[in-house]
Design a protein around this motif. Structure first.
Motif, PDB file in Angstrom:
ATOM      1  N   THR A 122       0.835  -1.212   0.000  1.00  0.00           N
ATOM      2  CA  THR A 122       0.000   0.000   0.000  1.00  0.00           C
ATOM      3  C   THR A 122       0.866   1.256   0.000  1.00  0.00           C
ATOM      4  O   THR A 122       0.591   2.208  -0.740  1.00  0.00           O
ATOM      5  N   VAL A 123       1.916   1.253   0.809  1.00  0.00           N
ATOM      6  CA  VAL A 123       2.835   2.402   0.846  1.00  0.00           C
ATOM      7  C   VAL A 123       3.507   2.583  -0.516  1.00  0.00           C
ATOM      8  O   VAL A 123       3.583   3.694  -1.052  1.00  0.00           O
ATOM      9  N   VAL A 124       3.990   1.476  -1.100  1.00  0.00           N
ATOM     10  CA  VAL A 124       4.674   1.533  -2.399  1.00  0.00           C
ATOM     11  C   VAL A 124       3.732   2.049  -3.484  1.00  0.00           C
ATOM     12  O   VAL A 124       4.090   2.944  -4.258  1.00  0.00           O
ATOM     13  N   PHE A 125       2.509   1.507  -3.528  1.00  0.00           N
ATOM     14  CA  PHE A 125       1.565   1.939  -4.563  1.00  0.00           C
ATOM     15  C   PHE A 125       1.144   3.397  -4.375  1.00  0.00           C
ATOM     16  O   PHE A 125       0.914   4.110  -5.365  1.00  0.00           O
ATOM     17  N   SER A 126       1.025   3.839  -3.140  1.00  0.00           N
ATOM     18  CA  SER A 126       0.692   5.252  -2.900  1.00  0.00           C
ATOM     19  C   SER A 126       1.748   6.140  -3.533  1.00  0.00           C
ATOM     20  O   SER A 126       1.435   7.117  -4.224  1.00  0.00           O
ATOM     21  N   TRP A 129       1.543   5.863  -7.424  1.00  0.00           N
ATOM     22  CA  TRP A 129       0.404   6.619  -7.968  1.00  0.00           C
ATOM     23  C   TRP A 129       0.727   8.111  -8.023  1.00  0.00           C
ATOM     24  O   TRP A 129       0.387   8.791  -8.987  1.00  0.00           O
ATOM     25  N   LEU A 130       1.368   8.606  -6.972  1.00  0.00           N
ATOM     26  CA  LEU A 130       1.710  10.035  -6.933  1.00  0.00           C
ATOM     27  C   LEU A 130       2.709  10.374  -8.036  1.00  0.00           C
ATOM     28  O   LEU A 130       2.516  11.328  -8.801  1.00  0.00           O
ATOM     29  N   VAL A 131       3.771   9.579  -8.130  1.00  0.00           N
ATOM     30  CA  VAL A 131       4.811   9.829  -9.139  1.00  0.00           C
ATOM     31  C   VAL A 131       4.243   9.653 -10.553  1.00  0.00           C
ATOM     32  O   VAL A 131       4.439  10.502 -11.426  1.00  0.00           O
ATOM     33  N   PHE A 185      -4.773  10.774  -9.514  1.00  0.00           N
ATOM     34  CA  PHE A 185      -4.613  11.419  -8.206  1.00  0.00           C
ATOM     35  C   PHE A 185      -5.642  10.905  -7.193  1.00  0.00           C
ATOM     36  O   PHE A 185      -5.353  10.824  -5.998  1.00  0.00           O
ATOM     37  N   LEU A 186      -6.840  10.546  -7.672  1.00  0.00           N
ATOM     38  CA  LEU A 186      -7.829   9.937  -6.771  1.00  0.00           C
ATOM     39  C   LEU A 186      -7.317   8.598  -6.238  1.00  0.00           C
ATOM     40  O   LEU A 186      -7.514   8.264  -5.072  1.00  0.00           O
ATOM     41  N   ASN A 187      -6.666   7.838  -7.110  1.00  0.00           N
ATOM     42  CA  ASN A 187      -6.075   6.570  -6.675  1.00  0.00           C
ATOM     43  C   ASN A 187      -5.003   6.807  -5.622  1.00  0.00           C
ATOM     44  O   ASN A 187      -4.904   6.066  -4.640  1.00  0.00           O
ATOM     45  N   PHE A 188      -4.205   7.842  -5.822  1.00  0.00           N
ATOM     46  CA  PHE A 188      -3.184   8.182  -4.816  1.00  0.00           C
ATOM     47  C   PHE A 188      -3.842   8.464  -3.472  1.00  0.00           C
ATOM     48  O   PHE A 188      -3.419   7.946  -2.433  1.00  0.00           O
ATOM     49  N   ILE A 189      -4.916   9.272  -3.495  1.00  0.00           N
ATOM     50  CA  ILE A 189      -5.618   9.623  -2.249  1.00  0.00           C
ATOM     51  C   ILE A 189      -6.209   8.365  -1.597  1.00  0.00           C
ATOM     52  O   ILE A 189      -6.125   8.177  -0.381  1.00  0.00           O
ATOM     53  N   LEU A 190      -6.805   7.489  -2.427  1.00  0.00           N
ATOM     54  CA  LEU A 190      -7.406   6.247  -1.919  1.00  0.00           C
ATOM     55  C   LEU A 190      -6.367   5.379  -1.218  1.00  0.00           C
ATOM     56  O   LEU A 190      -6.580   4.899  -0.107  1.00  0.00           O
TER      57      LEU A 190
END
Length: 275
Positions: A122-126, A129-131, A185-190
């Protein structure tokens, strides 16, 4: 209790479908001084992954019947493909995690391995997603410039002659690509918003539970003593009261900020609290 959300799957699908499934085009017209050489409908089609330098089209030169072959400018495939790859893998992981969570609950809990993997991923995907979303947002703005009909007209030799009329007829529709960035960006927030819930599943927070309130207490007490709202800076200030404070009092007086006091070493503070 946490379980991978259906939104993860949906939002990931929207992200890679709106970007990876894109195709669009623009139309230009070149009205030559000699009307027989004109072409009033020059179509330029392009699609994901936006290797625009490979998109060729023909245009009249307005010099006899000779036409020239031109290509759009730029290769934006790296940011687009990176974004879509993240979306696909996020979708696959969410799907797998949901299946494991629902059907293999015991395995998931065994040795705390499931929650631990979930937390790390989850941390890695966050982060990804941001990058990825930031890179694709920049890539998309470059794609928009490179496919702007007015910009494309500048590539044509016929348009450098005043006697010929060059006009944009139709611009590409970019709404789905704009949507893909929003979903990125919504995915990043999720995912980022879910880090705490996944962390709670690991059980780490319960073993370290007694520390955070302690430090919060210390911070609030040092803020009060430091006198953000009271005039405690004088000789009667909160920090000068305990006799055994010694070094701590010096810390407080160095900048007289209160904020600095809250960062002082925990040893003397707890000692002072005991007094």
């Amino acid at each position: 209790s946490h379980s991978p959300k259906a939104e993860w799957l949906l939002f990931a699908i929207f992200a890679f479908a709106t970007c990876g499934g894109y195709s669009g085009g623009l139309r230009l017209s070149v009205d030559c001084a000699n009307k027989s050489e004109s072409d009033l409908s020059i179509d330029v089609a392009f699609a994901y992954p936006f290797r625009l330098h490979q998109v060729n089209f023909d245009a009249p030169t307005c010099e006899g019947k000779r036409r020239e072959t031109l290509s759009l400018i730029g290769d934006f495939s790296s940011s687009a493909e990176f974004f879509v790859t993240i979306a696909v893998f996020a979708f696959l992981y969410s799907l797998a995690a949901t299946v494991v969570y629902i059907f293999f609950q015991n395995k998931y809990r065994e040795n705390n391995r499931g929650p631990l993997i979930d937390f790390i991923v989850t941390v890695v995907f966050s982060f990804l997603w941001l990058v990825g979303s930031s890179a694709w947002a920049k890539g998309l703005s470059d794609v928009k410039i490179a496919t702007d009909p007015d910009e494309v007209l500048l590539l044509m030799s016929a348009c450098k002659q005043q006697s010929n009329k060059c006009m944009p007829v139709r611009s590409p529709v970019m709404s789905s690509l704009n949507t893909s960035v929003v979903f990125g960006f919504l995915n990043f927030i999720l995912w980022a918003g879910n880090i705490w819930f996944v962390f709670k599943e690991t059980g780490w927070h319960s073993s370290g539970q007694r520390y955070p309130p302690d430090t919060m207490e210390k911070q609030s007490s040092s803020y009060n003593q430091g006198g953000y709202n009271q005039d405690n800076y004088g000789p009667t200030g909160g920090y000068n009261q305990p006799a055994g404070f010694g070094q701590q009092a010096n810390y407080g007086q160095v900048g007289e900020y209160g904020q600095q006091q809250s960062y002082s070493q925990s040893g003397p503070t707890s000692f002072a609290n005991q007094i």
